[in-house]
Design a protein around this motif. Structure first.
Motif, PDB file in Angstrom:
ATOM      1  N   MET A   1      31.316  25.588  81.713  1.00 62.03           N
ATOM      2  CA  MET A   1      32.155  26.728  81.343  1.00 62.03           C
ATOM      3  C   MET A   1      33.137  26.984  82.477  1.00 62.03           C
ATOM      4  O   MET A   1      32.767  27.066  83.630  1.00 62.03           O
ATOM      5  CB  MET A   1      31.306  27.950  81.085  1.00 62.03           C
ATOM      6  CG  MET A   1      32.122  29.174  80.823  1.00 62.03           C
ATOM      7  SD  MET A   1      31.145  30.411  79.987  1.00 62.03           S
ATOM      8  CE  MET A   1      32.377  31.558  79.527  1.00 62.03           C
TER       9      MET A   1
ATOM     10  N   ASP B   1      35.352  29.488  84.396  1.00 64.89           N
ATOM     11  CA  ASP B   1      35.426  30.918  84.660  1.00 64.89           C
ATOM     12  C   ASP B   1      36.271  31.078  85.915  1.00 64.89           C
ATOM     13  O   ASP B   1      35.808  30.844  87.027  1.00 64.89           O
ATOM     14  CB  ASP B   1      34.023  31.491  84.870  1.00 64.89           C
ATOM     15  CG  ASP B   1      34.013  33.011  84.945  1.00 64.89           C
ATOM     16  OD1 ASP B   1      35.103  33.625  84.940  1.00 64.89           O
ATOM     17  OD2 ASP B   1      32.924  33.591  85.026  1.00 64.89           O
TER      18      ASP B   1
ATOM     19  N   LYS C   1      39.398  33.296  88.173  1.00 67.01           N
ATOM     20  CA  LYS C   1      40.191  34.499  88.414  1.00 67.01           C
ATOM     21  C   LYS C   1      41.401  34.082  89.219  1.00 67.01           C
ATOM     22  O   LYS C   1      41.268  33.461  90.274  1.00 67.01           O
ATOM     23  CB  LYS C   1      39.377  35.549  89.157  1.00 67.01           C
ATOM     24  CG  LYS C   1      38.263  36.123  88.323  1.00 67.01           C
ATOM     25  CD  LYS C   1      37.503  37.179  89.055  1.00 67.01           C
ATOM     26  CE  LYS C   1      36.358  37.658  88.160  1.00 67.01           C
ATOM     27  NZ  LYS C   1      35.498  38.603  88.819  1.00 67.01           N
TER      28      LYS C   1
ATOM     29  N   HIS D   1      41.848  37.043  84.475  1.00 66.97           N
ATOM     30  CA  HIS D   1      40.507  36.495  84.372  1.00 66.97           C
ATOM     31  C   HIS D   1      40.467  35.653  83.103  1.00 66.97           C
ATOM     32  O   HIS D   1      40.727  36.147  82.016  1.00 66.97           O
ATOM     33  CB  HIS D   1      39.469  37.606  84.313  1.00 66.97           C
ATOM     34  CG  HIS D   1      38.067  37.094  84.409  1.00 66.97           C
ATOM     35  ND1 HIS D   1      36.984  37.903  84.321  1.00 66.97           N
ATOM     36  CD2 HIS D   1      37.568  35.849  84.599  1.00 66.97           C
ATOM     37  CE1 HIS D   1      35.880  37.196  84.442  1.00 66.97           C
ATOM     38  NE2 HIS D   1      36.217  35.941  84.606  1.00 66.97           N
TER      39      HIS D   1
ATOM     40  N   ARG E   1      38.164  32.865  80.940  1.00 64.46           N
ATOM     41  CA  ARG E   1      36.893  32.175  80.701  1.00 64.46           C
ATOM     42  C   ARG E   1      37.067  31.280  79.482  1.00 64.46           C
ATOM     43  O   ARG E   1      37.594  31.719  78.465  1.00 64.46           O
ATOM     44  CB  ARG E   1      35.769  33.163  80.450  1.00 64.46           C
ATOM     45  CG  ARG E   1      35.438  34.010  81.648  1.00 64.46           C
ATOM     46  CD  ARG E   1      34.247  34.893  81.418  1.00 64.46           C
ATOM     47  NE  ARG E   1      34.443  35.711  80.218  1.00 64.46           N
ATOM     48  CZ  ARG E   1      33.491  36.424  79.632  1.00 64.46           C
ATOM     49  NH1 ARG E   1      32.280  36.413  80.099  1.00 64.46           N
ATOM     50  NH2 ARG E   1      33.743  37.158  78.574  1.00 64.46           N
ATOM     51  N   GLU E   2      36.633  30.030  79.607  1.00 60.86           N
ATOM     52  CA  GLU E   2      36.729  29.090  78.492  1.00 60.86           C
ATOM     53  C   GLU E   2      35.505  28.211  78.441  1.00 60.86           C
ATOM     54  O   GLU E   2      34.996  27.783  79.470  1.00 60.86           O
ATOM     55  CB  GLU E   2      37.950  28.183  78.650  1.00 60.86           C
ATOM     56  CG  GLU E   2      39.169  28.683  77.957  1.00 60.86           C
ATOM     57  CD  GLU E   2      40.306  27.682  77.995  1.00 60.86           C
ATOM     58  OE1 GLU E   2      41.378  28.061  77.532  1.00 60.86           O
ATOM     59  OE2 GLU E   2      40.138  26.547  78.471  1.00 60.86           O
TER      60      GLU E   2
ATOM     61  N   GLY F   1      37.407  30.957  74.218  1.00 59.39           N
ATOM     62  CA  GLY F   1      37.553  31.626  75.496  1.00 59.39           C
ATOM     63  C   GLY F   1      38.121  33.016  75.349  1.00 59.39           C
ATOM     64  O   GLY F   1      38.429  33.464  74.246  1.00 59.39           O
TER      65      GLY F   1
ATOM     66  N   ARG G   1      40.680  36.062  77.693  1.00 59.19           N
ATOM     67  CA  ARG G   1      41.614  36.273  78.797  1.00 59.19           C
ATOM     68  C   ARG G   1      41.890  37.759  78.954  1.00 59.19           C
ATOM     69  O   ARG G   1      41.944  38.496  77.977  1.00 59.19           O
ATOM     70  CB  ARG G   1      42.929  35.555  78.527  1.00 59.19           C
ATOM     71  CG  ARG G   1      42.731  34.065  78.477  1.00 59.19           C
ATOM     72  CD  ARG G   1      44.024  33.322  78.338  1.00 59.19           C
ATOM     73  NE  ARG G   1      43.682  31.902  78.317  1.00 59.19           N
ATOM     74  CZ  ARG G   1      44.133  31.050  77.428  1.00 59.19           C
ATOM     75  NH1 ARG G   1      44.965  31.434  76.514  1.00 59.19           N
ATOM     76  NH2 ARG G   1      43.772  29.796  77.474  1.00 59.19           N
TER      77      ARG G   1
END
Length: 145
Positions: free
Chosen positions: A1, A3, A5, A34, A36-37, A46, A48
């Motif tokens: 995954m 993740d 920033k 931020h 996450r996918e 994901g 955003r």
């Protein structure tokens, strides 16, 4: 995954260098994103979150459906049109996406799936019909509860 920033617009741009995109921060303040996918063999999902307003432009290169699922009920500029963002926004192959994301915009979800994989579940004829309608749906105002 994945993740990540990003604390600057340059970091964000470099982090997404594999995409054909450009992004410009349009309001002052500290940039924060931020992202996450989760990339699975058949689908990428994901979310955003952005802190400052920005213009975001990209083109969907592959034969995929790119689905944006908002989590709010405000307006977003999509391809130059203010769109009530209480509905999914879908883009397909060779379609250009032009967003103006406002400052402190709430989280939104993204799903990317290939047309071929989607067609396994819904049929190729239905997917081709959907792609023809997608171009118009991004300009029409629809309201969903």
């Amino acid at each position: 995954m994945l993740d990540v920033k990003y604390s600057s617009i340059e970091e964000y741009r470099q982090g997404l260098s594999k995409l054909d995109m450009s992004v410009i921060q349009v309001t002052p303040g500290h940039f924060s994103c931020h992202l996450r996918e989760l990339s699975l063999p058949k689908i990428t999902i994901g979310d955003r979150v952005f802190s400052t307003a920005m213009h975001w432009q990209t083109a969907v290169k592959q034969d995929c459906l790119y689905i944006v699922l908002p989590t709010c009920n405000s307006e977003l500029s999509v391809n130059g049109q203010n769109t009530p963002i209480n509905q999914p926004i879908v883009f397909s192959e060779h379609q250009e996406m032009l967003f103006r994301i406002p400052a402190n915009f709430p989280k939104y979800y993204v799903i990317v799936i290939s047309s071929a994989e989607f067609a396994k579940y819904y049929g190729n004829e239905n997917i081709q019909r959907l792609k023809k309608r997608i171009i118009n749906q991004n300009y029409e105002i629809n309201f969903f509860s």
